[in-house]
Design a protein around this motif. Structure first.
Motif, PDB file in Angstrom:
ATOM      1  N   TRP A  10      -3.791   5.244  11.165  1.00 18.09           N
ATOM      2  CA  TRP A  10      -3.408   6.514  11.820  1.00 18.09           C
ATOM      3  C   TRP A  10      -2.273   6.287  12.817  1.00 18.09           C
ATOM      4  O   TRP A  10      -1.172   6.814  12.630  1.00 18.09           O
ATOM      5  CB  TRP A  10      -4.635   7.168  12.475  1.00 18.09           C
ATOM      6  N   HIS A  59      -3.619  12.574   5.578  1.00 19.61           N
ATOM      7  CA  HIS A  59      -4.254  11.303   5.916  1.00 19.61           C
ATOM      8  C   HIS A  59      -5.010  11.421   7.238  1.00 19.61           C
ATOM      9  O   HIS A  59      -6.151  10.976   7.383  1.00 19.61           O
ATOM     10  CB  HIS A  59      -3.158  10.232   6.003  1.00 19.61           C
ATOM     11  N   GLU A  85       2.120  14.912   4.271  1.00 12.00           N
ATOM     12  CA  GLU A  85       1.256  13.816   3.809  1.00 12.00           C
ATOM     13  C   GLU A  85       0.543  13.150   4.984  1.00 12.00           C
ATOM     14  O   GLU A  85      -0.634  12.803   4.901  1.00 12.00           O
ATOM     15  CB  GLU A  85       2.082  12.797   3.015  1.00 12.00           C
ATOM     16  N   ARG A  86       1.257  12.993   6.102  1.00  9.05           N
ATOM     17  CA  ARG A  86       0.636  12.378   7.283  1.00  9.05           C
ATOM     18  C   ARG A  86      -0.539  13.218   7.764  1.00  9.05           C
ATOM     19  O   ARG A  86      -1.598  12.703   8.116  1.00  9.05           O
ATOM     20  CB  ARG A  86       1.674  12.222   8.399  1.00  9.05           C
ATOM     21  N   ARG A 113      -8.211  13.254   6.858  1.00 12.67           N
ATOM     22  CA  ARG A 113      -9.225  12.418   6.204  1.00 12.67           C
ATOM     23  C   ARG A 113      -9.926  11.550   7.260  1.00 12.67           C
ATOM     24  O   ARG A 113     -11.140  11.405   7.270  1.00 12.67           O
ATOM     25  CB  ARG A 113      -8.504  11.550   5.159  1.00 12.67           C
TER      26      ARG A 113
END
Ligand SMILES: C[S@@+](CC[C@H](N)C(=O)[O-])C[C@H]1O[C@@H](n2cnc3c(N)ncnc32)[C@H](O)[C@@H]1O
Length: 287
Positions: free
Chosen positions: A233, A31, A27-28, A34
């Motif tokens: 982040w 992100h 998942e990190r 993105r």
């Protein structure tokens, strides 16, 4: 689901990638992509990647960049991702199928033995472009990766790299002791597995040594104030990775708690800002 992401159906053991390959890291990475996809797209366009291109994503992870690349090259092009994590590659292949990306496939293999991994995956054709992001900093032998990436490019093909140099310059403002400490612990943990958080200091010379001509370099330095997407982040990074540093013995639990407390405090403190590590971009060409 188990701690490991996806189900690739492969028999090889999960490797010891220092950040792990569990659901939290999957998942990190999504992100993170993105937030950095704008820079990646800029680099791809600068390197001439477009419709019809055959592209390799070396160390593709779960495939977030590869999904974008597969759309960019359209159905007339193709994308191959190679990653040592069978779980990540399983996720990539499952998502490619769900998203109808018939021109994308993942191969489980070691980027330091790229030729063997591609041969095992039945990939014989050379690539028009190779993309690699945040992989060279984690491998014990970045030279082998650079050599392998150069070898699988066609003449005139481009290597596009985003990776770290001057990692220590990442900062929180105002400065805190906990931040300085966790940056040092992070660098030590990567180095303990053979990685190098300053690897981009060596990559241009490695390219030169292996017959690639460096055509372009730039540094992408970001900063973030609370409320801006980029804040999350480094914030998410520390909240995920600092406990792993404790588990690995690079950070004391009290230091981890102090860091999380300082991150919470920074959110509440007007004027605070975070400076993520700079990302170095390089495009090299095979003559
Ligand atoms: C920080 S992630 C980056 C993933 C992807 N490139 C991205 O930008 O989202 C690093 C990736 O390198 C992979 N990796 C580390 N060592 C590797 C090796 N020797 N061969 C292939 N992949 C490797 C890890 O499994 C992980 O997916």
């Amino acid at each position: 689901m188990s701690d490991q992401a996806g189900s690739a159906g492969a028999t090889r053991h999960e490797p010891e990638y220092v950040l792990g390959t569990g659901r939290d890291e999957l998942e990190r990475l999504g992100h993170q992509h993105r937030l950095w996809s704008d820079a990646a797209h800029e680099a791809w366009l600068r390197a001439g990647i477009g419709a019809g291109a055959r592209v390799l994503d070396a160390g593709c992870g779960p495939g977030y960049a590869a999904f974008d690349l597969a759309q960019l090259v359209t159905g007339s092009g193709s994308v191959v991702g190679v990653d040592e994590s069978a779980g990540f590659v399983g996720y990539l292949n499952e998502q490619a199928s769900r998203r109808g990306l018939g021109n994308l496939r993942g191969i489980a293999g070691d980027a330091q033995r790229l030729g063997a991994a591609l041969a095992q995956g039945g990939q014989a054709e050379p690539f028009d472009a190779v993309w690699t992001r945040w992989v060279l900093c984690f491998v014990p032998d970045p030279e082998a990766v650079v050599a392998g990436m150069g070898a699988c490019l066609r003449a005139g093909g481009r290597l596009v790299v985003h990776d770290y140099f001057n990692y220590r310059s990442m900062a929180m403002a105002p400065r805190t002791r906990s931040w300085e400490r966790v940056v040092e612990a992070t660098m030590a943990s990567w180095r303990s597995r053979g990685g190098d958080p300053d690897v981009m200091g060596r990559v241009p010379a490695l390219c030169h040594k292996h017959g690639l001509r460096v055509r372009h370099m730039r540094v992408i330095q970001r900063m973030a104030r609370w409320g801006e997407p980029m804040w999350h982040w480094p914030d998410q990074w520390w909240r995920t990775f600092a406990p792993k540093l404790v588990a690995m013995g690079f950070l004391a639990q009290a230091e981890c708690d102090e860091l999380i407390g300082d991150l919470d405090e920074a959110r509440r403190t007007p004027g605070s800002f975070l400076v993520p590590p700079p990302v170095y971009e390089m495009i090299a060409e095979k003559p």
